[in-house]
Design an enzyme around this catalytic site. Structure first.
Site, PDB file in Angstrom:
ATOM      1  N   GLU A 197       0.807  -1.228   0.000  1.00 41.22           N
ATOM      2  CA  GLU A 197       0.000   0.000   0.000  1.00 41.22           C
ATOM      3  C   GLU A 197       0.837   1.274   0.000  1.00 41.22           C
ATOM      4  O   GLU A 197       0.514   2.232   0.709  1.00 41.22           O
ATOM      5  CB  GLU A 197      -0.933   0.001   1.224  1.00 41.22           C
ATOM      6  CG  GLU A 197      -1.891  -1.168   1.203  1.00 41.22           C
ATOM      7  CD  GLU A 197      -2.692  -1.314   2.502  1.00 41.22           C
ATOM      8  OE1 GLU A 197      -3.848  -1.721   2.411  1.00 41.22           O
ATOM      9  OE2 GLU A 197      -2.166  -1.036   3.585  1.00 41.22           O
TER      10      GLU A 197
HETATM   11  C1  TNX Z   1      -4.291  -4.250   4.618  1.00 37.55           C
HETATM   12  S1  TNX Z   1      -2.589  -6.440   3.990  1.00 37.55           S
HETATM   13  C2  TNX Z   1      -3.043  -3.936   5.114  1.00 37.55           C
HETATM   14  C3  TNX Z   1      -2.897  -3.464   6.492  1.00 37.55           C
HETATM   15  C4  TNX Z   1      -4.215  -3.342   7.184  1.00 37.55           C
HETATM   16  C5  TNX Z   1      -5.093  -4.513   6.813  1.00 37.55           C
HETATM   17  C6  TNX Z   1      -6.393  -4.527   7.535  1.00 37.55           C
HETATM   18  C7  TNX Z   1      -1.540  -5.390   4.032  1.00 37.55           C
HETATM   19  C8  TNX Z   1      -0.258  -5.848   3.594  1.00 37.55           C
HETATM   20  N1  TNX Z   1      -1.869  -4.165   4.437  1.00 37.55           N
HETATM   21  O1  TNX Z   1      -2.198  -2.253   6.518  1.00 37.55           O
HETATM   22  O2  TNX Z   1      -3.984  -3.318   8.553  1.00 37.55           O
HETATM   23  O3  TNX Z   1      -5.327  -4.480   5.435  1.00 37.55           O
HETATM   24  O4  TNX Z   1      -7.117  -5.689   7.261  1.00 37.55           O
END
Ligand code: TNX
Length: 527
Positions: A338
């Site tokens: 992300e």
């Molecule tokens: C996605 S999965 C994220 C996290 C969040 C999560 C909540 C991922 C690698 N990143 O930053 O906490 O979703 O479900």
């Protein structure tokens, strides 16, 4: 006095009746009430079971025999004694003297047992657990533990008998990597809370604890060369609570506790996104030289390290060096998810350098599957967290040698709500009930990925809504054992109907361990 007796008697009878004697399921025939638990009634399901012969009974004269000359194997023996003594009330002395009776932990055995496999053989004379390594013995001990009545988990003396069904279990894991992740950044968890979770994971043969140590809301590990990361960056958490961080000694204690349970810790420093806590601690890490305020919300994707700045790589080098020094295991996770505020080219540039730094400090890179969008380094491991089961970039990287850890969010994420009534958790990947989390095959989950590219599975627990130990347990149980079984048991053992019956029998065990779990309507709980 007289009037009290009957209710107490009734209560005791009810209590005894509620203890599992075998694996009675709501929809299956109950085994005879006094029979020992059948050898295949454990989680993860063993690779092979050959029942036969009379049971072994642990009694007042039982000794635990450990091999002379292996401190590690002796520690497994002490761990077993520590489990059994309080509830059985038996002394169970440890001895290195050879003998044909008792509980015998033995090193050695056929090559097929590999690094983590074991063979357990029970007969009226002894229970023998054989393995080529102390880890194999430890996993065998977890099987023995589950074969005993649930009340073995009580910390006070309980009534016997303590019988182990006769026969042989030969067991090896399907995957080398069987992990659980705890996000200690969104909410901070104490060393004691993490240790308790480690103890629970060990029961299901999980061998890796991934700690998500840094995120926008908190930096949770002391770094000597950049002290404000922990003192300032760790000073709050989601919702504005006091947060916290681990000193290096705290962290060593977690690593030590995990190692004693044959579990490796994988530290994660999430970069270049999810870095607000670091950016808030040091203005010089920001492209504009201005530190943002600390963040206590739950948005994602708004922060990035400054890719063109040379200071960024000094920072990465210092942090990776200090973390690598604390890490006996081979892996160091650099996140990479992300990074919405990092341009594509910058992302590739950053990841190329960050991966090189990790290699320079002697560790193998793990990253969320977005790292396959950059050039994964030789030997790198990508952790898949998508929901589509189709991801051409990931599949292509896997075909080119990148190994995968599978954590599909709609299956393996322990922070997803079970259903619409779940008071905690998120639901962006949908609701994840027990069957949904168990009923898939890691070896065939992503289209176009060769089966041998899969290193294993992991169940991540993100903690935006998870604030304390009870919350951890409520979200992890009963889903975690299902992911553990996918990691350990052969694909041929996969069977939801059989699994849910075995899972039901774990309920009384969790109650005695003080685990507050979700009583899923999909599971035929026995009480
Ligand atoms: C996605 S999965 C994220 C996290 C969040 C999560 C909540 C991922 C690698 N990143 O930053 O906490 O979703 O479900």
């Amino acid at each position: 006095m007289r009037r009290l007796r009957l209710p107490i008697l009734l209560l005791c009878t009810a209590l005894l009746a509620s203890l599992p004697q075998g694996t009675a399921a709501a929809d299956g025939p109950a085994p005879p009430a006094a029979g020992p638990r059948p050898l295949d009634q454990v989680i993860p399901a063993p690779a092979s079971v050959r029942p036969g012969g009379d049971p072994y009974t642990i009694g007042g004269r039982t000794v635990i025999r450990v091999p002379a000359g292996s401190a590690e194997a002796r520690r497994v023996g002490s761990y077993l004694a520590g489990l059994l003594r309080p509830s059985t009330g038996h002394p169970l002395p440890l001895t290195t003297r050879p003998g044909a009776d008792g509980i015998r932990l033995r090193l050695g055995g056929p090559e097929e047992l590999g690094e983590e496999g074991y063979r357990l053989h029970a007969s009226p004379r002894s229970v023998e657990i054989r393995a080529r390594t102390a880890s194999g013995l430890f996993h065998g001990v977890q099987t023995l533990r589950q074969l005993l009545p649930a009340r073995v988990e009580a910390r006070r003396k309980q009534p016997g008998p303590w019988r182990v069904a006769g026969g042989t279990v030969t067991d090896v894991p399907r995957y080398a990597y069987r992990g659980a992740m705890l996000d200690v950044a969104r909410h901070f968890f104490t060393v004691e809370q993490v240790k308790r979770y480690i103890d629970q994971l060990a029961l299901y043969k999980i061998n890796t604890l991934h700690l998500h140590l840094t995120d926008d809301q908190g930096w949770r590990i002391a770094i000597d060369s950049w002290p404000r990361l922990a003192t300032h960056g760790g000073s709050t958490e989601v919702g504005g609570g006091p947060g916290g961080h681990y000193t290096k000694d705290d962290y060593r204690e977690i690593v030590r506790h995990a190692a004693a349970r044959h579990m490796t810790v994988v530290p994660e420093i999430d970069m270049p996104g999810h870095t607000n806590a670091a950016l808030a601690s040091y203005p010089e890490l920001n492209c504009d030289g201005v530190a943002p305020p600390l963040y206590t919300g739950i948005e994602v994707g708004f922060s990035s390290l400054c890719v063109p700045l040379e200071t960024t790589y000094d920072f990465v080098d210092d942090v990776v060096r200090e973390i690598a020094e604390l890490t006996p295991g081979p892996y160091l996770h650099i996140g990479g998810d992300e990074a919405h505020r990092t341009g594509e080219e910058d992302y590739a540039r950053f990841m190329e350098r960050a991966q090189r730094i990790v290699a320079e400090h002697g560790k193998t890179v793990v990253g969320w599957h977005q790292i396959t969008g950059a050039e994964p380094a030789e030997g790198a491991i990508a952790q898949y967290w998508g929901t589509a089961g189709r991801e051409e970039g990931v599949a292509e990287a896997a075909r080119n040698g990148t190994r995968l850890i599978l954590s599909p969010a709609d299956r393996a994420y322990l922070d997803m709500k079970y259903d619409e009534t779940t008071p905690l958790g998120l639901s962006w990947a949908g609701h994840v009930e027990v069957r949904q989390s168990y009923d898939w095959d890691p070896g065939a989950h992503i289209e176009g990925v060769p089966g041998d590219a899969v290193l294993g599975v992991e169940a991540p627990l993100w903690t935006e809504t998870v604030e304390n130990g009870d919350h951890i347990e409520f979200m992890a149980f009963p889903r975690l054992p299902g992911i553990a079984e996918l990691g350990w048991s052969p694909a041929s053992a996969h069977d939801w109907e059989d699994y849910r019956t075995r899972l039901a029998a774990q309920g009384p065990r969790w109650e005695l361990m003080g685990i507050d779990y979700w009583r899923s309507p999909q599971v035929p709980w026995t009480d």
